[in-house]
Write a protein that holds these residues in place. Structure first.
Motif, short mmCIF file in Angstrom:
data_model
loop_
_atom_site.label_atom_id
_atom_site.label_comp_id
_atom_site.label_asym_id
_atom_site.label_seq_id
_atom_site.Cartn_x
_atom_site.Cartn_y
_atom_site.Cartn_z
N UNK A 116 5.61 -3.52 -1.77
CA UNK A 116 5.86 -4.19 -3.04
C UNK A 116 5.22 -5.56 -3.16
N UNK A 117 4.46 -5.97 -2.18
CA UNK A 117 3.87 -7.30 -2.25
C UNK A 117 2.43 -7.25 -1.75
N UNK A 118 2.22 -7.40 -0.46
CA UNK A 118 0.87 -7.54 0.08
C UNK A 118 0.05 -6.26 -0.01
N UNK A 119 0.66 -5.11 0.23
CA UNK A 119 -0.07 -3.85 0.08
C UNK A 119 -0.47 -3.67 -1.37
N UNK A 120 0.47 -3.84 -2.27
CA UNK A 120 0.20 -3.70 -3.70
C UNK A 120 -0.89 -4.67 -4.16
N UNK A 121 -0.75 -5.94 -3.84
CA UNK A 121 -1.72 -6.95 -4.29
C UNK A 121 -3.11 -6.67 -3.74
N UNK A 122 -3.19 -6.27 -2.49
CA UNK A 122 -4.49 -6.03 -1.85
C UNK A 122 -5.14 -4.77 -2.38
N UNK A 123 -4.38 -3.71 -2.56
CA UNK A 123 -4.94 -2.46 -3.09
C UNK A 123 -5.45 -2.66 -4.51
N UNK A 124 -4.69 -3.33 -5.34
CA UNK A 124 -5.14 -3.58 -6.72
C UNK A 124 -6.41 -4.42 -6.74
N UNK A 132 -13.18 2.37 -3.08
CA UNK A 132 -12.42 3.62 -3.15
C UNK A 132 -11.33 3.53 -2.09
N UNK A 133 -10.09 3.86 -2.47
CA UNK A 133 -8.94 3.62 -1.59
C UNK A 133 -8.02 4.82 -1.45
N UNK A 134 -7.43 4.90 -0.27
CA UNK A 134 -6.31 5.81 -0.01
C UNK A 134 -5.21 4.97 0.62
N UNK A 135 -3.98 5.19 0.21
CA UNK A 135 -2.85 4.48 0.81
C UNK A 135 -2.02 5.50 1.59
N UNK A 136 -1.83 5.23 2.86
CA UNK A 136 -0.98 6.07 3.71
C UNK A 136 0.47 5.65 3.46
N UNK A 137 1.09 6.29 2.48
CA UNK A 137 2.37 5.81 1.97
C UNK A 137 3.48 5.80 3.02
N UNK A 138 3.45 6.73 3.96
CA UNK A 138 4.51 6.75 4.97
C UNK A 138 4.25 5.74 6.10
N UNK A 139 3.12 5.06 6.04
CA UNK A 139 2.81 3.99 6.98
C UNK A 139 2.95 2.63 6.30
N UNK A 159 8.86 3.68 -3.35
CA UNK A 159 8.45 4.81 -4.20
C UNK A 159 7.88 4.34 -5.53
N UNK A 160 8.51 3.34 -6.13
CA UNK A 160 8.02 2.85 -7.42
C UNK A 160 6.63 2.24 -7.30
N UNK A 161 6.41 1.46 -6.25
CA UNK A 161 5.09 0.85 -6.08
C UNK A 161 4.03 1.89 -5.72
N UNK A 162 4.38 2.87 -4.90
CA UNK A 162 3.41 3.93 -4.58
C UNK A 162 3.06 4.73 -5.83
N UNK A 163 4.07 5.02 -6.66
CA UNK A 163 3.83 5.76 -7.90
C UNK A 163 2.92 4.97 -8.83
N UNK A 164 3.08 3.66 -8.88
CA UNK A 164 2.25 2.82 -9.75
C UNK A 164 0.80 2.76 -9.26
N UNK A 165 0.59 2.81 -7.94
CA UNK A 165 -0.77 2.76 -7.39
C UNK A 165 -1.49 4.10 -7.48
#
Length: 184
Positions: A116-124, A132-139, A159-165
Motif C-alpha cells: 500500500x505504499x512503497x510497492x504501489x508508488x514504485x510500480x506506478x 513492463x512490470x509484473x508484481x509477485x503479489x504473494x511476495x 488485495x485492494x492495492x493489487x487489484x488497482x495495479x
C-alpha cells in the motif's frame, strides 16, 4: 524473455518484533525468497531497494538499527546492487531508473513491502516511465490501516492495492505462476 527482480524494502522492521510489523510479512518473505532463488539460479539480475528514514523522527528504518537491515532470507548476495531510498517511490532521488535501463530487461518483476505504499508508488512510477512490470503479489505484504474510524485489515489493504495495479500498471500474479513461466 529477460527479467529483472526488484525487491523493495524487505527489511526487519516489517517483521514480528520490528517497529512496524505487517500482516503476512513472513509468508511474503518466504515467497520472495523462493522467487529470488529462481532468479539467482537462472543468473538473472536482481536489484534490492532499502528504505532508510533519515532524521530524529524516524518511526522505523532508522539508520544504525537492526530494523533498517534487509531480512536475511532475501539479503543481497554476490554483488547484487542495493539502491538506498528515502521516499516511498524508489525512483525519487535515486539512480534506479538508470540501473533498470542499463539492465535492458523486458520485464521488471517486483516483490516487497508495503503493498500500500512503497510497492504501489514504485510500480506506478515504473509504469509511467515505460517499464513492463509484473508484481509477485504473494511476495508482498501490507499493514492494517485506519481510515475514518474504521480499521481495514492488512489482507484487504493488500488485495485492494493489487487489484488497482493489475492490468493498468502491471500484471499481478503469484510467485508460482512467475516461476512456472519458461524462465524467471
Amino acid at each position: 524473455m529477460t527479467r529483472l527482480l526488484l525487491l523493495i524494502d524487505l527489511q526487519r522492521d516489517y517483521f514480528p518484533g520490528g517497529r512496524h510489523p505487517l500482516v503476512g510479512a513472513d509468508a511474503a518473505a518466504a515467497a520472495a525468497q523462493r522467487l529470488l532463488g529462481r532468479f539467482r539460479a537462472a543468473g538473472r539480475p536482481v536489484i534490492h531497494v532499502q528504505h532508510v528514514w533519515e532524521g530524529p523522527d524516524a518511526a522505523f528504518f532508522a539508520p544504525g538499527t537492526d530494523g533498517v537491515e534487509i531480512d536475511p532470507r532475501v539479503a543481497p548476495s554476490g554483488g547484487e546492487p542495493v539502491v538506498v531510498k528515502h521516499h516511498p517511490n524508489a525512483f525519487l532521488g535515486t539512480d534506479l531508473e538508470t540501473r533498470l535501463r542499463d539492465a535492458a530487461a523486458d520485464e521488471i518483476v517486483v516483490a516487497g513491502m508495503m503493498s500500500s505504499m512503497c510497492v504501489d508508488a514504485t510500480v506506478r512510477a515504473a509504469s509511467d516511465l515505460g517499464f513492463s512490470l509484473a508484481v509477485a503479489q504473494d511476495a508482498c505484504a501490507a499493514p492494517d490501516l485506519v481510515f475514518d474510524g474504521a480499521t481495514i485489515p492488512g489482507g484487504q489493504v493488500h488485495a485492494a492495492f493489487m487489484a488497482a495495479l493489475d492490468g493498468t500498471y502491471a500484471r499481478v500474479v503469484d510467485v508460482d505462476a512467475l516461476t512456472g513461466d519458461t524462465a524467471p
